[in-house]
Motif scaffolding. Structure first.
Motif, PDB file in Angstrom:
ATOM      1  N   THR A  11       0.818  -1.211   0.000  1.00  0.00           N
ATOM      2  CA  THR A  11       0.000   0.000   0.000  1.00  0.00           C
ATOM      3  C   THR A  11       0.857   1.269   0.000  1.00  0.00           C
ATOM      4  O   THR A  11       0.568   2.220  -0.740  1.00  0.00           O
ATOM      5  N   ASP A  12       1.916   1.302   0.808  1.00  0.00           N
ATOM      6  CA  ASP A  12       2.797   2.472   0.787  1.00  0.00           C
ATOM      7  C   ASP A  12       3.518   2.575  -0.559  1.00  0.00           C
ATOM      8  O   ASP A  12       3.646   3.671  -1.129  1.00  0.00           O
ATOM      9  N   THR A  13       3.993   1.449  -1.059  1.00  0.00           N
ATOM     10  CA  THR A  13       4.696   1.431  -2.343  1.00  0.00           C
ATOM     11  C   THR A  13       3.835   2.041  -3.438  1.00  0.00           C
ATOM     12  O   THR A  13       4.272   2.907  -4.207  1.00  0.00           O
ATOM     13  N   LEU A  14       2.608   1.572  -3.535  1.00  0.00           N
ATOM     14  CA  LEU A  14       1.707   2.034  -4.585  1.00  0.00           C
ATOM     15  C   LEU A  14       1.237   3.468  -4.350  1.00  0.00           C
ATOM     16  O   LEU A  14       0.871   4.166  -5.303  1.00  0.00           O
ATOM     17  N   SER A  15       1.277   3.905  -3.104  1.00  0.00           N
ATOM     18  CA  SER A  15       0.965   5.310  -2.832  1.00  0.00           C
ATOM     19  C   SER A  15       1.989   6.229  -3.489  1.00  0.00           C
ATOM     20  O   SER A  15       1.650   7.302  -4.001  1.00  0.00           O
ATOM     21  N   TRP A  16       3.259   5.799  -3.499  1.00  0.00           N
ATOM     22  CA  TRP A  16       4.285   6.615  -4.165  1.00  0.00           C
ATOM     23  C   TRP A  16       4.068   6.622  -5.675  1.00  0.00           C
ATOM     24  O   TRP A  16       4.309   7.647  -6.335  1.00  0.00           O
ATOM     25  N   ALA A  17       3.605   5.517  -6.230  1.00  0.00           N
ATOM     26  CA  ALA A  17       3.266   5.506  -7.652  1.00  0.00           C
ATOM     27  C   ALA A  17       2.124   6.480  -7.926  1.00  0.00           C
ATOM     28  O   ALA A  17       2.151   7.230  -8.917  1.00  0.00           O
ATOM     29  N   HIS A  18       1.133   6.476  -7.063  1.00  0.00           N
ATOM     30  CA  HIS A  18       0.003   7.393  -7.211  1.00  0.00           C
ATOM     31  C   HIS A  18       0.465   8.847  -7.161  1.00  0.00           C
ATOM     32  O   HIS A  18      -0.113   9.715  -7.833  1.00  0.00           O
ATOM     33  N   ARG A  19       1.518   9.099  -6.407  1.00  0.00           N
ATOM     34  CA  ARG A  19       2.022  10.463  -6.264  1.00  0.00           C
ATOM     35  C   ARG A  19       3.000  10.842  -7.367  1.00  0.00           C
ATOM     36  O   ARG A  19       3.588  11.919  -7.318  1.00  0.00           O
ATOM     37  N   GLY A  20       3.186   9.962  -8.359  1.00  0.00           N
ATOM     38  CA  GLY A  20       3.918  10.361  -9.552  1.00  0.00           C
ATOM     39  C   GLY A  20       5.231   9.665  -9.817  1.00  0.00           C
ATOM     40  O   GLY A  20       5.892   9.976 -10.821  1.00  0.00           O
ATOM     41  N   ALA A  21       5.654   8.752  -8.947  1.00  0.00           N
ATOM     42  CA  ALA A  21       6.898   8.042  -9.218  1.00  0.00           C
ATOM     43  C   ALA A  21       6.794   7.295 -10.543  1.00  0.00           C
ATOM     44  O   ALA A  21       5.781   6.665 -10.849  1.00  0.00           O
ATOM     45  N   ALA A  22       7.842   7.376 -11.353  1.00  0.00           N
ATOM     46  CA  ALA A  22       7.819   6.744 -12.670  1.00  0.00           C
ATOM     47  C   ALA A  22       7.813   5.232 -12.565  1.00  0.00           C
ATOM     48  O   ALA A  22       7.208   4.547 -13.396  1.00  0.00           O
ATOM     49  N   ARG A  23       8.500   4.700 -11.565  1.00  0.00           N
ATOM     50  CA  ARG A  23       8.567   3.253 -11.357  1.00  0.00           C
ATOM     51  C   ARG A  23       8.805   2.988  -9.887  1.00  0.00           C
ATOM     52  O   ARG A  23       9.681   3.602  -9.263  1.00  0.00           O
ATOM     53  N   VAL A  24       8.012   2.086  -9.323  1.00  0.00           N
ATOM     54  CA  VAL A  24       8.219   1.663  -7.942  1.00  0.00           C
ATOM     55  C   VAL A  24       8.470   0.164  -7.930  1.00  0.00           C
ATOM     56  O   VAL A  24       7.902  -0.588  -8.728  1.00  0.00           O
ATOM     57  N   VAL A  25       9.342  -0.238  -7.037  1.00  0.00           N
ATOM     58  CA  VAL A  25       9.646  -1.655  -6.830  1.00  0.00           C
ATOM     59  C   VAL A  25       9.531  -1.934  -5.337  1.00  0.00           C
ATOM     60  O   VAL A  25      10.095  -1.193  -4.519  1.00  0.00           O
ATOM     61  N   GLY A  26       8.802  -2.972  -4.980  1.00  0.00           N
ATOM     62  CA  GLY A  26       8.681  -3.374  -3.597  1.00  0.00           C
ATOM     63  C   GLY A  26       9.280  -4.741  -3.380  1.00  0.00           C
ATOM     64  O   GLY A  26       9.157  -5.616  -4.235  1.00  0.00           O
ATOM     65  N   LEU A  27       9.945  -4.921  -2.249  1.00  0.00           N
ATOM     66  CA  LEU A  27      10.532  -6.213  -1.902  1.00  0.00           C
ATOM     67  C   LEU A  27      10.051  -6.631  -0.526  1.00  0.00           C
ATOM     68  O   LEU A  27      10.032  -5.821   0.413  1.00  0.00           O
ATOM     69  N   ASP A  28       9.660  -7.905  -0.406  1.00  0.00           N
ATOM     70  CA  ASP A  28       9.252  -8.446   0.885  1.00  0.00           C
ATOM     71  C   ASP A  28       9.555  -9.934   0.908  1.00  0.00           C
ATOM     72  O   ASP A  28       9.566 -10.581  -0.143  1.00  0.00           O
ATOM     73  N   PHE A  29       9.796 -10.479   2.110  1.00  0.00           N
ATOM     74  CA  PHE A  29      10.150 -11.904   2.190  1.00  0.00           C
ATOM     75  C   PHE A  29       8.944 -12.822   2.206  1.00  0.00           C
ATOM     76  O   PHE A  29       9.081 -14.034   2.117  1.00  0.00           O
ATOM     77  N   SER A  30       7.741 -12.257   2.299  1.00  0.00           N
ATOM     78  CA  SER A  30       6.518 -13.059   2.362  1.00  0.00           C
ATOM     79  C   SER A  30       5.916 -13.234   0.971  1.00  0.00           C
ATOM     80  O   SER A  30       5.517 -12.252   0.337  1.00  0.00           O
ATOM     81  N   VAL A  31       5.843 -14.472   0.507  1.00  0.00           N
ATOM     82  CA  VAL A  31       5.248 -14.746  -0.805  1.00  0.00           C
ATOM     83  C   VAL A  31       3.791 -14.277  -0.858  1.00  0.00           C
ATOM     84  O   VAL A  31       3.383 -13.604  -1.814  1.00  0.00           O
ATOM     85  N   PRO A  32       2.942 -14.603   0.127  1.00  0.00           N
ATOM     86  CA  PRO A  32       1.560 -14.117   0.069  1.00  0.00           C
ATOM     87  C   PRO A  32       1.469 -12.593   0.053  1.00  0.00           C
ATOM     88  O   PRO A  32       0.583 -12.030  -0.611  1.00  0.00           O
ATOM     89  N   ALA A  33       2.367 -11.906   0.755  1.00  0.00           N
ATOM     90  CA  ALA A  33       2.331 -10.443   0.756  1.00  0.00           C
ATOM     91  C   ALA A  33       2.662  -9.895  -0.623  1.00  0.00           C
ATOM     92  O   ALA A  33       2.000  -8.969  -1.110  1.00  0.00           O
ATOM     93  N   VAL A  34       3.670 -10.455  -1.267  1.00  0.00           N
ATOM     94  CA  VAL A  34       4.040  -9.998  -2.608  1.00  0.00           C
ATOM     95  C   VAL A  34       2.930 -10.300  -3.603  1.00  0.00           C
ATOM     96  O   VAL A  34       2.619  -9.480  -4.478  1.00  0.00           O
ATOM     97  N   GLU A  35       2.304 -11.463  -3.492  1.00  0.00           N
ATOM     98  CA  GLU A  35       1.184 -11.785  -4.372  1.00  0.00           C
ATOM     99  C   GLU A  35       0.041 -10.793  -4.182  1.00  0.00           C
ATOM    100  O   GLU A  35      -0.589 -10.349  -5.149  1.00  0.00           O
ATOM    101  N   ALA A  36      -0.239 -10.428  -2.935  1.00  0.00           N
ATOM    102  CA  ALA A  36      -1.291  -9.451  -2.661  1.00  0.00           C
ATOM    103  C   ALA A  36      -0.930  -8.090  -3.243  1.00  0.00           C
ATOM    104  O   ALA A  36      -1.785  -7.388  -3.798  1.00  0.00           O
ATOM    105  N   ALA A  37       0.344  -7.701  -3.141  1.00  0.00           N
ATOM    106  CA  ALA A  37       0.783  -6.425  -3.691  1.00  0.00           C
ATOM    107  C   ALA A  37       0.648  -6.401  -5.204  1.00  0.00           C
ATOM    108  O   ALA A  37       0.211  -5.397  -5.789  1.00  0.00           O
TER     109      ALA A  37
END
Length: 279
Positions: free
Chosen positions: A72-98
């Motif tokens: 949610t925070d990652t995509l908030s930065w995209a909403h605010r105009g970032a050209a490309r956002v990348v998120g990393l997390d160790f949880s497979v279900p969390a990354v799938e949800a993202a």
């Protein structure tokens, strides 16, 4: 004397316990009211006011979010105009949800990509060698035993002329009593792993959970700042804030979007934020 520079203990199986705990809680967070993903899809910006002000305009910039959870925070930065956002997390279900949430918002992987992996291995896992902004949000550092290794990893991913931005719960709060935050009852300089057995989640304390063991570490403000400076970054600012995102102490009152001590109570820092630049 402090224990600055020492490497904390890490009990056997800590990583597996933490991952199992977070994996199990992802469905609770995705489906619950705390993250309110339906509301987020309608208005995809959950960043705190001080983060927006301190990071500044992200239009056209690349941003890497370490320990991104469900994005949610990652995509908030995209909403605010970032050209490309990348998120990393160790949880497979969390990354799938993202990834699912990004798709719901119309962002393909070229705009918003999410990667599964350990934060210490981020440099070999993320798609680009460096980013204009490396961002770490609230409640992330306590899951890492080695803050100096984290700082070296994060610094290596900051592009020349870019910066790292960190917002985190202030470590002094962990030294105080849980009722009023008025008395020192724990060792601020403790470095030993803290092992917890707690059902539920901050997003739903009554959620039925099985994987309840977690391992955390406390990092002093001095350790974090020194680790980043030692990794070659220049600290641009360090700010302390008298607000929290949750009722850390039992006497907290809700004031707007934050939790605070009641009027007349001596204030202490509850969150800190910093920006550290490269080159």
């Amino acid at each position: 004397m402090s224990t600055s520079g020492t490497t904390p203990s890490a009990p056997e199986g800590w990583r597996e316990d933490n991952q199992a705990m977070w994996d199990e809680r992802v469905p609770v967070h995705v489906g619950g009211e705390f993250y309110d993903l339906d509301g987020f899809r309608a208005r995809p910006d959950v960043l705190r006011d001080f983060e927006k002000d301190e990071v500044g305009d992200v239009t056209g910039k690349t941003l890497l979010h370490l320990q991104c959870h469900i994005g949610t925070d990652t995509l908030s930065w995209a909403h605010r105009g970032a050209a490309r956002v990348v998120g990393l997390d160790f949880s497979v279900p969390a990354v799938e949800a993202a990834r699912s949430l990004a798709a719901d918002l119309g962002h393909g992987p070229e705009r918003a990509a999410f990667v599964t992996g350990d934060v210490y291995d981020a440099a070999r896992l993320v798609p680009e060698p460096s980013y204009d902004i490396v961002y770490t949000g609230l409640g992330a550092l306590c899951w890492l035993p080695d803050i100096r290794r984290w700082a070296r990893t994060a610094a290596s991913l900051v592009a020349p002329g870019g910066f790292l931005y960190l917002a985190e719960f202030h470590p002094i709060t962990d030294a105080l009593d849980d009722a009023t935050g008025s008395r020192v009852v724990r060792d601020y300089f403790a470095r030993d792993a803290q092992v917890w057995e707690e059902p539920g989640t901050y997003a739903d304390q009554n959620a039925a959970t099985v994987h309840n063991r977690s391992v955390q570490w406390q990092h002093t403000l001095g350790d974090v700042v020194s680790a980043l400076a030692g990794a070659g970054l220049r600290i641009e600012f360090l700010h302390e804030h008298d607000v929290s995102l949750f009722p850390r102490f039992e006497n907290f009152e809700v004031q707007g979007d934050y939790h605070r001590f009641p009027a007349g109570h001596p204030r202490i820092p509850l969150i800190y934020s910093l920006r550290a630049t490269k080159g």
